[in-house]
Design an enzyme around this catalytic site. Structure first.
Site, PDB file in Angstrom:
ATOM      1  N   ARG A  10      42.826 -11.283  30.284  1.00  9.06           N
ATOM      2  CA  ARG A  10      43.324 -11.866  29.127  1.00  9.06           C
ATOM      3  C   ARG A  10      42.013 -12.705  28.204  1.00  9.06           C
ATOM      4  O   ARG A  10      42.261 -13.029  27.296  1.00  9.06           O
ATOM      5  CB  ARG A  10      44.292 -12.886  29.375  1.00  9.06           C
ATOM      6  N   TYR A  39      40.874 -12.237  24.685  1.00  8.51           N
ATOM      7  CA  TYR A  39      41.518 -12.636  23.517  1.00  8.51           C
ATOM      8  C   TYR A  39      41.585 -14.233  23.653  1.00  8.51           C
ATOM      9  O   TYR A  39      41.283 -14.995  22.611  1.00  8.51           O
ATOM     10  CB  TYR A  39      43.045 -12.322  23.875  1.00  8.51           C
ATOM     11  N   GLU A  47      39.442 -16.441  25.229  1.00  7.77           N
ATOM     12  CA  GLU A  47      38.332 -17.312  25.027  1.00  7.77           C
ATOM     13  C   GLU A  47      37.609 -16.972  23.619  1.00  7.77           C
ATOM     14  O   GLU A  47      37.288 -17.576  22.930  1.00  7.77           O
ATOM     15  CB  GLU A  47      37.286 -16.846  26.097  1.00  7.77           C
ATOM     16  N   GLY A  48      38.014 -15.740  23.279  1.00 10.43           N
ATOM     17  CA  GLY A  48      37.922 -15.266  21.717  1.00 10.43           C
ATOM     18  C   GLY A  48      38.338 -16.314  20.874  1.00 10.43           C
ATOM     19  O   GLY A  48      37.597 -16.912  19.873  1.00 10.43           O
ATOM     20  N   ASN A  55      59.506  -4.199  23.051  1.00  6.76           N
ATOM     21  CA  ASN A  55      59.578  -3.145  24.303  1.00  6.76           C
ATOM     22  C   ASN A  55      61.080  -3.342  24.688  1.00  6.76           C
ATOM     23  O   ASN A  55      61.817  -2.141  24.826  1.00  6.76           O
ATOM     24  CB  ASN A  55      58.883  -3.495  25.408  1.00  6.76           C
ATOM     25  N   GLY A  73      56.996  -8.395  37.192  1.00 10.12           N
ATOM     26  CA  GLY A  73      57.420  -9.489  38.146  1.00 10.12           C
ATOM     27  C   GLY A  73      58.840  -9.575  38.408  1.00 10.12           C
ATOM     28  O   GLY A  73      59.447  -8.722  38.258  1.00 10.12           O
ATOM     29  N   PRO A 127      50.836 -15.924  32.325  1.00 16.18           N
ATOM     30  CA  PRO A 127      51.320 -17.148  32.314  1.00 16.18           C
ATOM     31  C   PRO A 127      52.830 -17.342  32.661  1.00 16.18           C
ATOM     32  O   PRO A 127      53.494 -16.504  32.589  1.00 16.18           O
ATOM     33  CB  PRO A 127      51.126 -17.792  30.720  1.00 16.18           C
TER      34      PRO A 127
END
Ligand code: NAD
Ligand code: UDP
Length: 311
Positions: free
Chosen positions: A142, A145, A147-148, A190, A205, A274
């Protein structure tokens, strides 16, 4: 007063709603997009307006335009799309921010950055307040995205301090609603598409991870309020709905609202997903007089009707 407003990523999910809102308020709108995840169909109904222009352009390249305000939304937001070409995602966030800030500096425009709750990563503080610095894996899937977007915030802040560019930093939490694409990959679209088609609902999960879902109209209202707030208030400010739900609860709610026969199935949880996310919106309430108005059920029903009409 009529203003000339540039919306980068304007043909995307949030951008298309923003363009419509700004046109309705009587502004001149330039919608700029490279159509990576955005669609002309999202803004087709706006093309007849003489106050609306659609420009195909990639924000990693500079552009010269005369505008008063810039909303910088260009960047894929769904994990499957932003992970498709991670280097391009970083370039879009970082070079896009540099190019748009350079433009804002030259033409003395006010510029708002569509930042994200992903700034907080997999948060260890709950709910998340703006003064929390976050918990982000800098080399995980991830990161391109997260850190960008973090670097884009740094760039905005630096241009503000160094060049006095008027900036606004908005940290958007999970938003859903009409104009999401059926194959966008985010959880609300979705689940609704799967439920309407009677297919299995794919829970990643065990479905105990939480998110707080905000309806698009509320998010756009917060965005516009921030842009219109006094120049001294630059943020960052959280915009999101504090109602927190597990992903399993969301799936059950969507099955109930669509009266679907779909079954829940469990797939692997993606790396670095997360575990919890909930905005503290005290600052938005205080500085912008903003809080969400649309309940999850009401927003989901509107979104379900949108996807039903598209079948
Ligand atoms: P989206 O993918 O529907 O829209 C992004 C738009 O940007 C698309 O139209 C895409 O074609 C365009 N784009 C991508 N790369 C580009 C480039 N290099 N040059 C020009 N255009 C480019 O996603 P969205 O949900 O509408 O998100 C809009 C913005 O809001 C993004 O910056 C995203 O990070 C931010 N955001 C969204 C959410 C959410 O829940 N929707 C949450 C947090 C932050
Ligand atoms: N998710 C899921 N099934 C899906 C799509 C997503 O269980 O078909 C989960 C995903 O693992 C995450 C949550 O839903 O925990 C929100 O995912 P999304 O991609 O919408 O947004 P983000 O993770 O960026 O908040």
């Amino acid at each position: 007063m009529r203003r000339r407003v540039l919306v980068t990523g304007g043909a995307g999910f949030l951008g298309s709603h923003l363009c419509e809102r700004l046109l309705n308020e009587g502004h001149d709108v330039i919608c700029l997009d490279n159509f990576f995840t955005g669609r002309k169909a999202n803004v087709l109904h706006l093309l007849d307006s003489p106050y609306f222009e659609l420009v195909r352009h990639d924000v990693i390249n500079p552009i010269m335009l005369e505008v008063d305000e810039i909303y910088n939304l260009a960047c894929p937001a769904s994990p499957i799309h932003y992970q498709f070409n991670p280097i391009k995602t970083i370039k879009t966030s970082v070079m896009g921010a540099i190019n748009m800030l350079g433009l804002a500096k030259r033409v003395k425009a006010k510029i708002l950055q569509a930042s994200t709750s992903e700034i907080y990563g997999d948060p260890q503080v709950h709910p998340q307040r703006e003064d929390y610095w976050g918990h982000v894996n800098p080399i995980g899937p991830r990161a391109c995205y997260d850190e960008g977007k973090r670097c884009a915030e740094t760039l905005f802040s630096s241009y503000h301090i160094q060049n006095r560019v008027p900036i606004k930093l908005l940290r958007i939490f999970n938003t859903y609603g009409p104009n999401m694409t059926a194959d966008d990959g985010r959880v609300v679209s979705n689940f609704i598409v799967q439920a309407l088609e009677g297919k299995d609902i794919t829970i990643y999960g065990e479905g105990n991870q939480t998110r707080s879902f905000c309806f698009v109209e509320d998010t756009i209202d917060g965005m516009v309020r921030l842009m219109n707030s006094p120049d001294e208030f630059i943020g960052p400010v959280n915009i999101g709905n504090p109602g927190e739900f597990t992903i399993k609860q969301l799936a059950e709610k969507i099955i109930e609202l669509t009266d679907s026969s779909s079954q829940l199935i469990y797939e692997d949880l993606p790396q670095d997903d997360p575990m919890q996310r909930q905005p503290d919106i005290t600052l938005a309430k205080e500085k912008l007089g903003w809080e969400p108005r649309v309940s999850l059920e009401e927003g989901l029903l509107k979104t379900i009707r949108y996807f039903q009409a598209r079948k």
